[in-house]
Design an enzyme around this catalytic site. Structure first.
Site, PDB file in Angstrom:
ATOM      1  N   HIS A 100       1.105  -1.249   0.012  1.00 35.76           N
ATOM      2  CA  HIS A 100       0.185  -0.176  -0.189  1.00 35.76           C
ATOM      3  C   HIS A 100       1.228   1.211  -0.316  1.00 35.76           C
ATOM      4  CE1 HIS A 100      -3.574   2.221   2.282  1.00 35.76           C
ATOM      5  NE2 HIS A 100      -3.530   2.758   1.187  1.00 35.76           N
ATOM      6  N   GLU A 103       2.396   1.604  -3.395  1.00 39.50           N
ATOM      7  CA  GLU A 103       1.084   2.166  -4.568  1.00 39.50           C
ATOM      8  C   GLU A 103       1.931   3.553  -4.278  1.00 39.50           C
ATOM      9  OE1 GLU A 103      -2.469   3.960  -3.982  1.00 39.50           O
ATOM     10  OE2 GLU A 103      -2.904   1.559  -3.385  1.00 39.50           O
ATOM     11  N   HIS A 104       1.441   4.163  -3.191  1.00 38.85           N
ATOM     12  CA  HIS A 104       1.893   5.886  -2.825  1.00 38.85           C
ATOM     13  C   HIS A 104       2.718   6.342  -3.840  1.00 38.85           C
ATOM     14  CE1 HIS A 104      -2.167   7.130  -0.165  1.00 38.85           C
ATOM     15  NE2 HIS A 104      -2.393   5.600   0.057  1.00 38.85           N
ATOM     16  N   GLU A 201      -4.192   7.014   6.936  1.00 34.89           N
ATOM     17  CA  GLU A 201      -5.336   6.057   6.213  1.00 34.89           C
ATOM     18  C   GLU A 201      -5.668   5.183   6.760  1.00 34.89           C
ATOM     19  OE1 GLU A 201      -6.520   4.392   1.794  1.00 34.89           O
ATOM     20  OE2 GLU A 201      -4.439   4.972   2.207  1.00 34.89           O
TER      21      GLU A 201
END
Length: 1030
Positions: A100, A103-104, A201
């Site tokens: 994750h 991905e950012h 998040e």
């Protein structure tokens, strides 16, 4: 962005696309693709398979890359909204959130495009219709779509460079993943805290009890490999990830040998292959990525487990907040037909009031709704099926287990009615025929999981073959489905019973655990470590504050935007005494019907009940049909029938609006009479008296609203902040804001619903009234006269409901539906919209704080501005987009660590500032105000303005499905001519106009604004008397 799991049947629901030609005769894109031959070499790829898929109007071309083994699927289709996607199998073995955070981080700069954050910058240099990235449990996907060929090449270049050659700078890892930093980065004496976009998040994601439960269930059902960890990142594990580990994960997982490329649309495949080969794949050799997910060893006996969550203050009954669910591990998702069968079987077992589990679990009112994870889930290598309840009392857990076991036994014994199976297959037929605008993206999502584990994506697309095979299996063995239930559920020892209960000290424990984690990190720091952290914090702040040179990035120009929009022909006429808009469209054999019914005669005290009325009016039964029979007929004969509230602002006057409800339905052309017959019965003989049925629907609705706040908190904040700023604001809050959540909680708490049962027919008399109604029909030219005749017949059938009710207010004005046809009492064929016009409305300012059980905030400041047709509206749209991209994104997300934030201009005449899953509250309000100062200073360039225009036009020009053509005119009275005028104003927006509107509408003392925050307990705000704390 973290991807949630979905069932195959849910994905099929999305399998709809926009087409220009609906004849079975193939069109140019599909014809061109059929020319490819297996074995043919094209730009370093070899064609493996070429298959026509007439159901979906496409040709599938499957290829592999010779040098690296990368897999490629192209879906050629006559659709100009072209899509590209690349996905990698990402299989983490810990919960640090490495896929994750990666991905950012890959989107934060690359070899060819080393500027910071090219992904967000391309949002403003492109006319993309979609740009994003997703992290699922076992893959990471990077899709974009656009209707512009040059834009496609630009975005493809940026995406390829990002995923294969990212910079992966340490600063980007700190910003996007996690870092230790002084609370105030410029003050070395302020305490050290955890910061980071993904860290915040995931704190927000785990504050959602439904999300938390789903994560636990997956981890515990698949305990032996990658599914036992949190791919998105468990907040307390994220600070264990190092920058080196991030880079290593990229090296092993983001390789063409571990990649699957997908392209879709009408652009030539050969161009895509050439660019992908030249810009990326030619630089790699084949490796063995070793990312396969092994099968989960099957348990020899069932297991039970328990987890806790935060209590829900908005739950209808504080003593009933437990969840219990039984989850079964099924077969490998690469078996396409088995997956298809189990997905259909799941729908038969749980969908709608005729399903066995609905009857046995929902109707006895043991809980409020099915558990958050329910039904078939094909997102992991081996699928699962889950069934259970949320909103139950602790003492009912054993009872729920017994009911689940008994229901499975009953299904094995009794099977399913043939009519229910037919209704489900009919639903599937409609879902395939219905076209939406994001078909390529739906297709990419639909094939992603199976293809990720080397399933055949082409086989997945041949849906009609699976349907035929399914029918044949039923014909050969009438007990086909019962045998599946017996095998996968009754005799399956790999099943997990997971319960969840609220714990009063849950948030406190989470905060304490984070505190302990922080303490452990801090206690080993030397003075020089602390100094280095402070200096690195200043470096990051400086990098975030520096004006970025994005000149290395490709960009479209404003001159690339089409100057005019195509006109959608509409015909207005009077049918059965009711104004009707007819729109001929290539709807692929479907007919779409809408009816707008006015609320002008409804007494104000009944208005809070209108959303409930909309929710239940199609679910309580009608005429000779009880609610079960009604649901069955709706599934057999329509693509769905729904009713929704509408508060529609006038395009020319700020405190003028239309209030009503919208009836919507669709059907196959052959079922037109049946669809209108169902509406006739709802108008003439709706059922309201079944209190037991009503209670089930009320509980489910209240639960759904309460659950929705944690992922839509910014929307609730924006609606509330605008409540007292326009005449329509209070009604919008009543229908769709926190007021409605609280109202439904009160209704759900009532021991006796008699008062509600008496209220619903009173609302019906005012709303389902042909005297205050207008209709719209979208259908093919060949079927329009038939649709008109059926509509006329329906309007005759419901004519007895026509009543001229007295308006409850005097301030009603009439506007023609067709602006070309001014209101003429002698000629009613044009029809009119009757709007509430509060010319003497006095806006007032209000600051509201909702204390919520979340560790993050949702913040909004909303400012009263101008309506759609005002000359400043276009400037405010551009200003919002530019302020977001050039200032607020950096302040709120990069520096502040929120998951999202920015500004937007709303159609209701309100300008919204907002943030989403934000660790800050008052500081974010300060960022909004700094954004205004930045805009007033005029410190932006023509390039900044042009980029904002491109971004706005990508939204303005996003594709509209045949079903929705003409709807803006029908609902809001905004015609193509008005849209063209708005377009010209957008093109003309200048630097001077932007500074002027910033001064005009956002100057302190002059602006009229409202503020709302949803967030955790906040001592600063509590002590401030200017805030209303709820």
């Amino acid at each position: 962005m973290l991807r949630q799991t979905r069932s195959v049947f849910q994905k099929l629901r999305c399998l709809r696309g926009q087409q220009r030609t609906w004849r079975l005769k193939s069109t140019s894109a599909t014809e061109a693709a059929l020319q490819y031959q297996p074995g043919q070499k094209v730009h370093g790829f070899t064609v493996r398979e070429v298959v026509a898929v007439p159901d979906l109007f496409l040709t599938a071309v499957k290829l592999t890359h010779d040098k690296t083994g990368a897999q490629y699927l192209h879906a050629a289709r006559d659709d100009s909204n072209n899509l590209f996607s690349v996905q990698f199998r990402t299989t983490p073995m810990d919960s640090t959130g490495v896929p994750h955070i990666l991905e950012h981080t890959v989107l934060c700069g690359s070899e060819k495009y080393p500027c910071r954050d090219p992904f967000f910058k391309m949002l403003n240099r492109s006319l993309s219709t979609f740009m994003n990235a997703f992290t699922a449990s076992d893959y990471t996907m990077y899709p974009f779509s656009t209707q512009n060929a040059k834009d496609f090449q630009n975005l493809l270049s940026v995406y390829l460079d990002a995923v294969f050659f990212p910079c992966l700078r340490e600063q980007d890892f700190w910003q996007e993943g996690w870092r230790l930093e002084n609370e105030n980065p410029t003050d070395p004496s302020s305490p050290l805290v955890f910061k980071g976009v993904v860290f915040n998040e995931m704190k927000g994601a785990f504050s959602d009890s439904e999300r938390l439960y789903a994560q636990h269930l997956q981890n515990k059902l698949h305990p032996d490999h990658t599914y036992s960890v949190v791919s998105g990142g468990e907040p307390l594990a994220i600070p264990d990830l190092t920058w080196e580990q991030l880079k290593q994960f990229h090296a092993t997982h983001y390789h063409p040998s571990n990649a699957r490329f997908f392209t879709y649309g009408d652009l030539p495949l050969e161009n895509h292959l050439k660019q992908i080969q030249e810009e990326a794949l030619s630089r790699f050799d084949r490796i063995d990525p070793n990312t396969e997910v092994p099968s989960q060893p099957h348990w020899t006996s069932p297991r039970e487990d328990h987890v806790t969550c935060c209590p829900d203050a908005l739950s209808p009954d504080p003593t009933k907040q437990n969840t219990l669910c039984v989850s079964y591990l099924l077969g490998d998702i690469t078996d396409t037909f088995e997956g298809f069968t189990l997905s259909l079987l799941s729908s038969l077992m749980i969908s709608g009031p005729n399903s066995p589990f609905y009857k046995s679990l929902i109707e006895p009112k043991i809980g409020t709704d099915f558990s958050s994870v329910v039904g078939y889930d094909g997102s992991t290598k081996e699928a699962s099926f889950s069934i259970g309840l949320q909103g139950i009392a602790e003492e009912d857990t054993e009872r729920v287990k017994e009911i689940i076991n008994q229901t499975i036994s009953d299904i094995i014994e009794n099977g399913f009615e043939e009519e229910r199976i037919e209704a489900l297959l009919h639903k599937l037929e409609i879902q395939i025929k219905h076209q939406s605008t994001n078909f390529g993206l739906s297709l990419a999502s639909y094939i992603a999981s199976s293809w990720n584990h080397d399933g055949d994506p082409v086989e997945l697309l041949r849906i009609s073959e699976s349907v035929a095979k399914f029918r044949q299996a039923l014909k050969e063995n009438p007990r086909f489905l019962q045998d599946k239930v017996k095998h996968y559920f009754k005799e399956n020892t790999h099943r997990l019973t997971l319960s969840m209960s609220p714990e009063d000290a849950y948030l406190e424990k989470q905060a304490k655990a984070e505190e302990e984690k922080l303490h452990k990190k801090i206690e080993v720091l030397s003075d020089s470590d602390r100094k280095e952290i402070y200096e690195k914090g200043l470096e990051l702040l400086a990098a975030q504050s520096k004006t970025q040179d994005a000149s290395c990035l490709p960009a479209l120009r404003v001159s690339d935007i089409e100057p005019t929009i195509p006109i959608t022909p509409l015909e207005m006429s009077l049918t059965g005494g009711v104004p009707v808009q007819y729109c001929e469209q290539p709807t692929n054999g479907l007919v779409y019907f809408r009816a707008m019914c006015s609320l002008n005669s409804l007494p104000d005290n009944l208005k809070p009940y209108v959303p409930l009325f909309c929710s239940v009016i199609t679910k309580m039964g009608c005429g000779d049909l009880d609610y079960r029979q009604q649901a069955q007929q709706m599934e057999l004969r329509t693509g769905g029938m729904s009713v929704s509230t509408q508060v529609i602002p006038d395009s020319t006057q700020l405190d003028t609006f239309e209030q009503g409800i919208l009836l919507s339905s669709s059907c196959l052309e052959r079922n037109l009479p049946h669809m209108f017959e169902l509406w006739s019965e709802i108008f003439n003989r709706p059922h309201f008296n079944d209190e037991e049925r009503l209670r089930v629907l009320v509980m489910s609705s209240a639960q759904e609203l309460a659950n929705g706040i944690s992922h839509s908190g910014h929307m609730y904040a924006m609606i509330r902040a605008g409540r007292h700023l326009t005449a329509a604001g209070d009604l919008q809050e009543t229908f769709g804001g926190m007021e409605q959540v609280k109202f439904m909680k009160r209704i759900a708490e009532m021991s006796d619903l008699t008062q509600v049962i008496r209220t619903l027919p009173r609302i019906k008399k005012h709303l389902l009234n042909p005297a205050s109604m207008r209709c719209a029909v979208n259908a093919t030219p060949q079927k329009m006269s038939d649709a008109e005749a059926q509509l006329e017949s329906f309007l005759k059938d419901v004519a007895a409901n026509r009543k001229e009710h007295k308006r409850v207010r005097e301030d009603i004005i009439s506007k023609p539906l067709d602006p070309q046809k001014p209101l003429d009492p002698q000629d009613a064929s044009g029809g009119s919209r009757n709007l509430v016009s509060e010319q003497h409305f006095q806006p007032c300012q209000m600051k509201t704080y909702f204390e919520m059980p979340f560790p993050v905030n949702f913040v909004s400041e909303t400012v009263r501005t101008v309506p759609f047709s005002h000359q400043d509206y276009a400037s405010l749209c551009i200003l919002a987009r530019m302020m977001t991209a050039k200032f607020l994104h950096g302040e709120i997300r990069e520096k502040g660590g929120a998951y999202g934030g920015g500004a937007r201009m709303g159609g209701v005449g309100l300008f919204y500032f907002y943030s989403y899953r934000d660790p800050n509250s008052v500081q974010t309000l300060s960022a909004f105000h700094k954004g205004v100062d930045w805009a007033k200073s005029g410190c932006f360039t023509q390039q900044d303005i042009d980029e904002a225009k491109l971004s706005i036009f990508s939204t303005v020009d996003s594709p509209v499905a045949p079903a929705d053509k003409g709807m803006l005119s029908f609902l809001s009275g905004i015609t193509d001519e008005m849209k063209q005028s708005h377009r010209q104003r957008l093109f003309a927006v200048s630097h001077k106009q932007l500074v002027e509107v910033a001064e005009r509408y956002f100057t302190v003392g002059q602006k009229m604004f409202g503020v709302t925050i949803l967030g955790p307990e906040n001592e600063t705000i509590k002590k401030d008397p200017s805030w209303l704390v709820l």
